[in-house]
Design an enzyme around this catalytic site. Structure first.
Site, PDB file in Angstrom:
ATOM      1  N   HIS A 178     -26.086  41.373  33.113  1.00  0.00           N
ATOM      2  CA  HIS A 178     -27.293  42.080  32.664  1.00  0.00           C
ATOM      3  C   HIS A 178     -28.045  42.502  33.910  1.00  0.00           C
ATOM      4  O   HIS A 178     -28.568  41.662  34.643  1.00  0.00           O
ATOM      5  CB  HIS A 178     -28.156  41.197  31.774  1.00  0.00           C
ATOM      6  CG  HIS A 178     -29.451  41.862  31.391  1.00  0.00           C
ATOM      7  ND1 HIS A 178     -29.489  43.143  30.890  1.00  0.00           N
ATOM      8  CD2 HIS A 178     -30.745  41.449  31.466  1.00  0.00           C
ATOM      9  CE1 HIS A 178     -30.754  43.482  30.665  1.00  0.00           C
ATOM     10  NE2 HIS A 178     -31.522  42.481  31.005  1.00  0.00           N
TER      11      HIS A 178
ATOM     12  N   ASP B 291     -31.001  44.086  35.534  1.00  0.00           N
ATOM     13  CA  ASP B 291     -32.357  44.603  35.694  1.00  0.00           C
ATOM     14  C   ASP B 291     -32.407  45.302  37.052  1.00  0.00           C
ATOM     15  O   ASP B 291     -32.234  44.658  38.096  1.00  0.00           O
ATOM     16  CB  ASP B 291     -33.368  43.465  35.670  1.00  0.00           C
ATOM     17  CG  ASP B 291     -33.296  42.670  34.374  1.00  0.00           C
ATOM     18  OD1 ASP B 291     -33.590  43.239  33.315  1.00  0.00           O
ATOM     19  OD2 ASP B 291     -32.929  41.479  34.434  1.00  0.00           O
TER      20      ASP B 291
ATOM     21  N   ASP C 275     -31.852  42.211  26.079  1.00  0.00           N
ATOM     22  CA  ASP C 275     -33.080  41.514  26.483  1.00  0.00           C
ATOM     23  C   ASP C 275     -34.332  42.275  26.081  1.00  0.00           C
ATOM     24  O   ASP C 275     -35.421  42.003  26.570  1.00  0.00           O
ATOM     25  CB  ASP C 275     -33.063  41.308  28.009  1.00  0.00           C
ATOM     26  CG  ASP C 275     -34.058  40.243  28.468  1.00  0.00           C
ATOM     27  OD1 ASP C 275     -34.478  39.420  27.636  1.00  0.00           O
ATOM     28  OD2 ASP C 275     -34.419  40.249  29.656  1.00  0.00           O
TER      29      ASP C 275
ATOM     30  N   HIS D 104     -37.254  47.390  30.467  1.00  0.00           N
ATOM     31  CA  HIS D 104     -38.324  46.522  29.978  1.00  0.00           C
ATOM     32  C   HIS D 104     -39.112  45.865  31.109  1.00  0.00           C
ATOM     33  O   HIS D 104     -40.337  45.729  31.002  1.00  0.00           O
ATOM     34  CB  HIS D 104     -37.771  45.464  29.022  1.00  0.00           C
ATOM     35  CG  HIS D 104     -36.589  44.718  29.537  1.00  0.00           C
ATOM     36  ND1 HIS D 104     -35.306  45.114  29.294  1.00  0.00           N
ATOM     37  CD2 HIS D 104     -36.487  43.603  30.291  1.00  0.00           C
ATOM     38  CE1 HIS D 104     -34.456  44.281  29.859  1.00  0.00           C
ATOM     39  NE2 HIS D 104     -35.143  43.345  30.480  1.00  0.00           N
TER      40      HIS D 104
END
Length: 927
Positions: free
Chosen positions: A14, A16, A126, A351
């Site tokens: 994941h 980010d 997420d 996000h």
């Protein structure tokens, strides 16, 4: 016979792009990760595949540094071993617009197709909750599933899952949107890292799988168990094949598979025996204690949300429609430039970025990206308006002489519009190329007489207008075929009310010398909207301002009066960027008992406004205990810090305005924040009786309960909004619209007060450690804009929601010359009708060249959409078809006969389409 259990292990990371480290530091780790992945895949077939987090921007980021690896990367993508898409980025759901989400899917698919096939996986690992229209958006993208980590089962500290109050019986469920669209939902009940770092040695592997198998079986509806082999920024597990072989040795009755999402979904559907729970609408973790929802990211670093609202609007509601209009006139559509602007903007939509919950360096870079994207939009808008204005026939203003200065007003919203507009206009120019000395140019420009300038429309009617002399100014043209052309000019700022500008249309005026006006008579007599010392009134509303600076609105259409509007509230905040926490037993401070300074700011026939000043004092910050609790990593709900006893000034300036045609009251609030650890809200009591309220979300007017679920323990019940929130009863309602203020709460105060968060100031990130974020205290000047819109109880039918949507979109004005043209001075290329429908988008498809229009149904009732083209289109449209959000061609639409024609009387051709409850409708038009 019991079916054999199968463990699907899906490798992923994941990613980010930016979070607790700034972008480039994460970026360098990404290079290492993809290098390692390519090496692993080159070694053989034991390591079968890797899911690249559902976002194609990872490929961009990697190839930016390693362009020579493109062929190697593409080989593994085409072979299906690296799975990419369907998104460009993994965006936040509630803080990004519907059109931004559509562009995200479109760009993700387009970029993925350059390397292979986009994955059809609805991936939201997420995301901080999911909007209700997600199932429909997935179905329209050819995706029948959603994988997500938040929004249904109770999630608390460190993403732990509670054992009570499930909304679904299993981690697998059916998710139904408001229109009836359904997708298979798979919740990462044990998070998207439940198969991370699988041990290879026997003893560790036995302990690992003993726990992990039990955890997955606890929630799974079948024997197909899902294990996500990765986590945030997780390097690949290169010895995973060996770890799988060890698991097979330890558990011979279980099949361990290095799997992927399509294989898992196929197996899941084939083995499904239980009837899955159906979850409907938004996934916002409402069946929880309320402490872990991350909802207050909606108010972290509000300045980012304001810049995002403007950036999205400038692209989707201004630049694209104007470029489409120019395209209809024969000009090229700027596909690449718009894609670049959208990509730059969307890089702020993950996000951890748009939610304002990263370290300060991240959000500084975001400001630059917002500026870059907006600058592209502004350049494209300027080009399109020039192209369109050049085609407008302004020769009707020739009779006013050489000083006539035509102005074209563009309404880029999907509805007819009236309102106050302003622009800076050059009343006279002298170009440097003409050989004047600087002194001569200055002298001549300063000598220009502006005292008798008036504004007229195409029929010669005098339009009340304020002309403000801005004095001598420098400017320049940038011609396409010559070097830049600097000039000296005498510039003015004009302000006036334009009325009844058609949807997608334009209306033309001119600033002229009154002495050159051939029409008899004088400018209309000045009237006023002021009523008494502290009142304003138009045909719709009466506004009265009280001693404390709050105001009362009386809706003349319903007779309903709304009191105490615009009181400000201040409380402490000892939480973090993710979540708000008010100090225990603190009593909120308000301006309710504060005497305000009030004066008339503007008094014209088309606009009245009052300035309200509050001289307030609030605590300087939290007390010293907060720093101690942060350093000790005390979970924010359990903190005991209070506010400082030292007070500092907070002067709040509010401008309350009412226009002649206005259906709402607009307020602009400005203050210089020098306090820390606090929250400021504006309060709007409705005194309406209702257990629910309505709120603008992505392609939906969602209905939410005023009172939280019984499981909710958090004293705060703040929630997300996009354009507005509405509290209404049978015959009255109050809409509070905003520009980039995404957090609100309907208070349990007996008055159903709508509280809109203006500013929330905190000093730490707040996740898995201590990350100080002093810039999240948001010190400095801030300005906030809100519109209060009363209505008759039906926000959609009354036009209140339309007013709120139009509040989001700035007017566009362009100065042009007196010239001939083939467009009439009052013109529009399209018209449409449809009760309960909201217009969303007008753009051009890059592949087909077709013009694409999108609406969504605000209501649960079916509706008939009628749309038509006008004679303004030089090349008429021959075909219209129903499409989807990927702009793929669908059903050809019926062309109405003369007998079927509607009131869209200007049309050359007209079509209609039936829309279902809450349906998102995209139409393609082909020449």
């Amino acid at each position: 016979m019991t079916k054999k259990k199968r463990a699907h292990i899906i490798s992923h990371t994941h990613w980010d792009r930016e979070w607790y480290l700034p972008y480039e530091k994460h970026h360098m780790r990404l290079i290492q990760l993809v290098d390692s992945l390519l090496d692993q895949l080159d070694e053989g077939s034991d390591y079968k595949s890797f899911y690249l987090d559902g976002q194609t921007i990872i490929i961009e980021d990697y190839l930016q540094v390693r362009p020579e690896q493109k062929e190697r990367l593409e080989k593994h993508i085409r072979n299906g071993r690296i799975v990419i898409g369907p998104w460009y980025i993994l965006q936040d759901a509630f803080l990004t617009s519907g059109e931004a989400n559509v562009r995200n899917m479109q760009v993700g698919h387009k970029d993925a197709k350059r390397y292979g096939t986009p994955s059809k996986i609805g991936y939201f690992p997420d995301t901080f909750g999911l909007v209700g229209q997600t199932p429909q958006l997935m179905q329209q993208s050819g995706i029948d599933n959603v994988f997500f980590g938040r929004g249904v089962k109770p999630t608390g500290f460190n993403n732990t899952v509670s054992d009570a109050g499930y909304e679904s019986s299993f981690s697998e469920l059916m998710w139904e949107g408001p229109d009836g669209s359904k997708v298979l939902g798979v919740l990462f009940a044990n998070w998207y890292s439940n198969g991370n770092e699988v041990p290879v040695d026997e003893e560790s592997a036995r302990k690992f799988w003993e726990t992990k198998l039990a955890d997955a079986e606890k929630y799974a509806s079948t024997n197909e168990l899902l294990y996500m082999n990765g986590c945030d920024h997780q390097p690949i597990q290169r010895d995973l094949p060996e770890a799988i072989r060890m698991a097979e040795h330890l558990y011979p009755d279980i099949e361990f598979v290095h799997s992927n999402f399509p294989e898992y979904l196929e197996a899941l559907r084939a083995s499904s025996e239980h009837e899955l729970s159906t979850v409907k609408g938004e996934l916002r973790s409402q069946r929880t204690d309320g402490w872990g929802t991350l909802v207050n990211t909606a108010s972290a670093r509000v300045y980012l949300k304001q810049m995002n609202q403007l950036g999205q609007t400038m692209l989707e509601k201004v630049a694209e429609p104007l470029a489409s209009y120019a395209y209809l006139l024969g000009h090229a559509y700027p596909h690449d430039q718009l894609t670049y602007a959208w990509k730059t903007l969307m890089q702020n939509h993950p996000h951890d970025s748009i939610c304002g919950c990263s370290v300060d360096e991240v959000h500084r870079e975001m400001v630059t990206r917002f500026d870059k994207s907006r600058h592209v939009a502004e350049a494209l808008i300027e080009e399109s308006t020039s192209q369109i204005a050049t085609a407008v026939d302004t020769s009707i203003f020739e009779r006013y002489g050489e000083n006539a200065r035509p102005v074209v007003v563009f309404n880029t919203t999907g509805w007819e519009r009236s309102g106050v507009v302003q622009m800076e206009l050059d009343a006279a120019r002298l170009y440097f190329r003409d050989g004047h000395t600087l002194e001569e140019m200055a002298t001549q420009m300063k000598a220009v007489d502006l005292s008798d300038r008036i504004l007229v429309d195409e029929d010669g009617n005098h339009i009340p207008c304020t002309v403000e002399d801005l004095g001598l100014q420098f400017g320049y043209d940038l011609p396409d075929d010559r070097f830049r052309q600097p000039y000296s000019c005498r510039r003015v700022r004009i302000r006036f009310e334009t009325e009844n500008v058609a949807a997608f249309g334009l209306k033309t005026y001119a600033l002229v010398n009154f002495a050159d006006d051939a029409k008899s008579g004088t400018p209309s007599k000045t009237t006023t909207l002021l009523r008494g010392e502290r009142g304003m009134e138009n045909q719709h509303l009466i506004v009265t301002i009280a001693d404390n600076g709050s105001f009362t609105i009386t809706d003349k259409r319903t007779g309903r009066t709304y009191k105490d509007l615009g009181v400000y509230e201040n409380v402490g905040d000892i939480g973090n960027e993710y979540m708000f926490k008010q100090p225990e037993n603190e009593v909120a401070r308000t301006t309710q008992a504060l005497q305000a300074e009030i004066r008339v700011l503007e008094d014209t026939s088309y606009l009245a406004s009052f300035e309200v000043i509050h001289q307030w004092e609030i605590p300087e910050s939290a007390d010293e205990m907060l720093d101690q609790e942060q350093r000790e990593l005390i979970y924010y709900p359990y903190r005991k810090a209070q506010r400082s006893t030292k007070m500092i000034p907070l002067q709040i300036r509010t401008v309350v305005s009412l226009s002649r045609s206005g259906k709402g009251v607009q307020i602009e609030t400005t203050f210089n924040n020098q306090a820390k650890d606090h929250r400021v809200r504006a309060l709007f009591p409705t005194d309406l009786v209702s257990a629910v309220h309505h709120v603008d979300s992505m392609f939906e007017i969602a209905t939410r309960d005023n009172k939280p679920a019984p499981e909710w323990q958090n004293p705060s019940n703040t929630q997300h909004q996009q354009s507005f929130v509405d509290v209404s009863e049978k015959e009255a309602g109050l809409v509070v619209a905003n520009l980039g203020l995404n957090e609100y709460e309907v208070l349990q105060d007996g008055r159903n007060t709508i509280a809109v968060t203006l500013l929330r100031a905190v000093g730490e990130l707040g996740d898995w450690g201590l990350f100080p974020t002093p810039e999240a205290q948001c010190l400095g000047e801030h300005t906030f804009q809100i519109e209060i819109i009363p209505h008759d109880g039906n926000g959609a039918a009354s036009g209140a929601y339309i007013e709120a949507y139009q509040f989001q979109v700035p007017w566009t004005l362009a100065q042009t010359e007196v010239h001939t043209g083939y467009l009439t001075p009052n013109n529009t290329p399209f018209a449409w009708q449809g009760d309960g429908l909201a217009f969303s988008s007008l753009k051009v498809n890059e592949d087909s060249g077709d013009v694409m229009l999108r609406w969504f149904n605000m209501t649960t009732d079916s509706a008939t959409l009628k749309f038509a083209t006008s004679q303004a289109n030089p090349q008429p449209f021959e075909t219209a078809y129903k499409s989807n959000i990927l702009e793929e061609e669908g059903e050809i639409l019926h062309l109405n006969s003369i007998e079927e024609a509607s009131t869209l009387s200007f049309a050359t051709k007209e079509w209609n389409i039936q829309t279902g409850s809450c349906e998102i409708v995209t139409v393609g038009m082909r020449r």
